[in-house]
Design a protein around this motif. Sequence first.
Motif, mmCIF file in Angstrom:
data_model
loop_
_atom_site.group_PDB
_atom_site.id
_atom_site.type_symbol
_atom_site.label_atom_id
_atom_site.label_comp_id
_atom_site.label_asym_id
_atom_site.label_seq_id
_atom_site.Cartn_x
_atom_site.Cartn_y
_atom_site.Cartn_z
ATOM 1 N N TYR A 278 0.822 -1.210 0.000
ATOM 2 C CA TYR A 278 0.000 0.000 0.000
ATOM 3 C C TYR A 278 0.855 1.260 0.000
ATOM 4 C CZ TYR A 278 -2.741 3.927 1.524
ATOM 5 O OH TYR A 278 -3.287 5.187 1.598
ATOM 6 N N HIS A 279 1.815 1.347 0.904
ATOM 7 C CA HIS A 279 2.604 2.580 1.024
ATOM 8 C C HIS A 279 3.484 2.820 -0.200
ATOM 9 C CE1 HIS A 279 1.244 3.746 4.940
ATOM 10 N NE2 HIS A 279 1.527 2.559 5.445
ATOM 11 N N THR A 280 3.988 1.755 -0.823
ATOM 12 C CA THR A 280 4.806 1.960 -2.028
ATOM 13 C C THR A 280 3.940 2.364 -3.216
ATOM 14 O OG1 THR A 280 4.721 -0.421 -2.547
ATOM 15 C CG2 THR A 280 6.611 0.370 -1.283
ATOM 16 N N LEU A 281 2.673 1.917 -3.222
ATOM 17 C CA LEU A 281 1.765 2.305 -4.309
ATOM 18 C C LEU A 281 1.225 3.715 -4.129
ATOM 19 C CD1 LEU A 281 -0.444 -0.903 -4.760
ATOM 20 C CD2 LEU A 281 1.355 -0.106 -6.296
ATOM 21 N N ALA A 282 0.931 4.082 -2.891
ATOM 22 C CA ALA A 282 0.254 5.352 -2.623
ATOM 23 C C ALA A 282 1.199 6.545 -2.602
ATOM 24 C CB ALA A 282 -0.484 5.263 -1.287
ATOM 25 N N ALA A 283 2.508 6.316 -2.566
ATOM 26 C CA ALA A 283 3.478 7.407 -2.525
ATOM 27 C C ALA A 283 3.470 8.192 -3.840
ATOM 28 C CB ALA A 283 4.868 6.861 -2.229
ATOM 29 N N LYS A 284 4.216 9.278 -3.869
ATOM 30 C CA LYS A 284 4.244 10.175 -5.026
ATOM 31 C C LYS A 284 4.453 9.432 -6.344
ATOM 32 C CE LYS A 284 7.122 13.678 -7.236
ATOM 33 N NZ LYS A 284 8.388 14.445 -7.194
ATOM 34 N N ALA A 285 3.666 9.785 -7.344
ATOM 35 C CA ALA A 285 3.804 9.195 -8.673
ATOM 36 C C ALA A 285 5.144 9.569 -9.270
ATOM 37 C CB ALA A 285 2.676 9.670 -9.587
ATOM 38 N N SER A 286 5.859 8.578 -9.785
ATOM 39 C CA SER A 286 7.151 8.832 -10.417
ATOM 40 C C SER A 286 7.412 7.743 -11.452
ATOM 41 C CB SER A 286 8.264 8.885 -9.356
ATOM 42 O OG SER A 286 9.518 9.159 -9.943
ATOM 43 N N GLY A 287 8.135 6.692 -11.070
ATOM 44 C CA GLY A 287 8.469 5.638 -12.022
ATOM 45 C C GLY A 287 7.272 4.956 -12.642
ATOM 46 N N GLU A 288 6.142 4.930 -11.925
ATOM 47 C CA GLU A 288 4.939 4.277 -12.447
ATOM 48 C C GLU A 288 4.478 4.870 -13.771
ATOM 49 O OE1 GLU A 288 1.050 6.283 -10.490
ATOM 50 O OE2 GLU A 288 2.649 5.887 -9.044
ATOM 51 N N LEU A 289 4.831 6.145 -14.016
ATOM 52 C CA LEU A 289 4.348 6.841 -15.212
ATOM 53 C C LEU A 289 5.083 6.405 -16.482
ATOM 54 C CD1 LEU A 289 3.903 10.378 -13.630
ATOM 55 C CD2 LEU A 289 2.152 8.648 -14.066
ATOM 56 N N CYS A 290 5.956 5.422 -16.343
ATOM 57 C CA CYS A 290 6.640 4.858 -17.514
ATOM 58 C C CYS A 290 5.682 4.026 -18.361
ATOM 59 C CB CYS A 290 7.799 3.969 -17.061
ATOM 60 S SG CYS A 290 7.262 2.395 -16.296
ATOM 61 N N LEU A 291 4.559 3.627 -17.772
ATOM 62 C CA LEU A 291 3.715 2.580 -18.340
ATOM 63 C C LEU A 291 3.383 2.773 -19.818
ATOM 64 C CD1 LEU A 291 2.332 -0.040 -17.457
ATOM 65 C CD2 LEU A 291 0.292 1.287 -16.933
ATOM 66 N N LYS A 292 2.805 3.913 -20.175
ATOM 67 C CA LYS A 292 2.319 4.067 -21.554
ATOM 68 C C LYS A 292 3.458 4.244 -22.558
ATOM 69 C CE LYS A 292 1.612 8.977 -22.496
ATOM 70 N NZ LYS A 292 0.640 9.945 -23.031
#
Length: 391
Positions: A278-292
């Motif tokens: 939960y805490h690693t998912l809910a933290a500030k968006a950064s690397g996750e935005l690589c998806l598209k």
Amino acid sequence: MNVQIVAVSTAESSQLTTKQDPSPPCRLKWVPTSTDHIVDAEKHLLSLVKTGYKTEQVNIGSGPPGSKIRWFRSSSNEPRYINTVTFDSSEDSPTIVLIHGYGASQGFFFRNFHTLASKFRVIAIDLLGWGGSSRPDFTCKSTEETEAWFIDSFEEWRKAKNLTNFILLGHSFGGYVASKYALKHPEHVKHLILAGPAGFTNESEHSSEQFAKFKSSWKGAVANHFWESNFTPQKLIRGLGPWGRNIVQKYTGNRFGSYSQGDPLTEEESKLLTEYFYHTLAAKASGELCLKYIFSFGAFARKPLLESSSEWKVPTTFIYGYEDWMNYRGAELARKEMNVPCEIIRVPQAGHYVFIDNPSGFHEAVLYVCHKYIYPGSSEVPLFPHGLTAV
């Protein structure tokens, strides 16, 4: 200034020393998380591991060498850090570096650290923008920039750790990053292990009739719009605020419990993994935005690794769970083009998270393929592990 966080821990005790300012209290925040929460959740999850370890924040500088941009286009000159966990091992053990998948962090390997540390010097990292690593603003605008974000930051981490001649193991998206890194810097990797790797084929090569039908429907059009808008699962968790934890808890309980393809998590494991997740998912968006930028809708690679198979320079092993939604056929196609040794191993009673679902089967596969590194000079040919399948 080179600021580090160092923690030395065992299963029985853990101490943390930090020179960073603590994160502000978040009891009244819509998204109840912080860097301190990630650190604490990681510590609690790793308390399940019987092997001692140390945690450090490895400084990788403020941007790629020779570039005027700061981990891409950020105006900040703030140094970036890679969260790194190194487990106790004997001095002559070969080094294995573990890279997590999309949405996960290094703690997801908690069921594997102890066994692997008996044969390897195990180092697990959070990629830049994930877990306990720095989370710079993600402003990459292309697939090339996005790949460089991860490859260049990993290389700066490697330099800072003074590593070479190591085994590199990546899961899912981490397998994609590991593969791209090995293509660019093969001199540092002596063996590549890819667990359910993403990104080997594109949509035209490996799209099912069912998926094509869904994509052409109005529901598929809406889903594709969200994908291209970079609406990530993490955004949903943050948007739900304090109720986001319930979604993560339900997912963890179902995926690794009720509907586990193998060895379900214990109640304690599930509780600690849920908190960490939960805490690693809910933290500030950064690397996750690589998806598209890395994948098109349906998780098909925009720059498939299959196209680079003939350029492979590192011996490679693919490991898949029998029920993995990542199809091993892409690995078979890649192997035909590779000019290096390549094995494909399937593990029963396991899905995409093969190392959580069937840790013993996963360990047997890793130890089998790394026998010559664990026992250098040995003329013994290891027997293929009983119960696993060689493709």
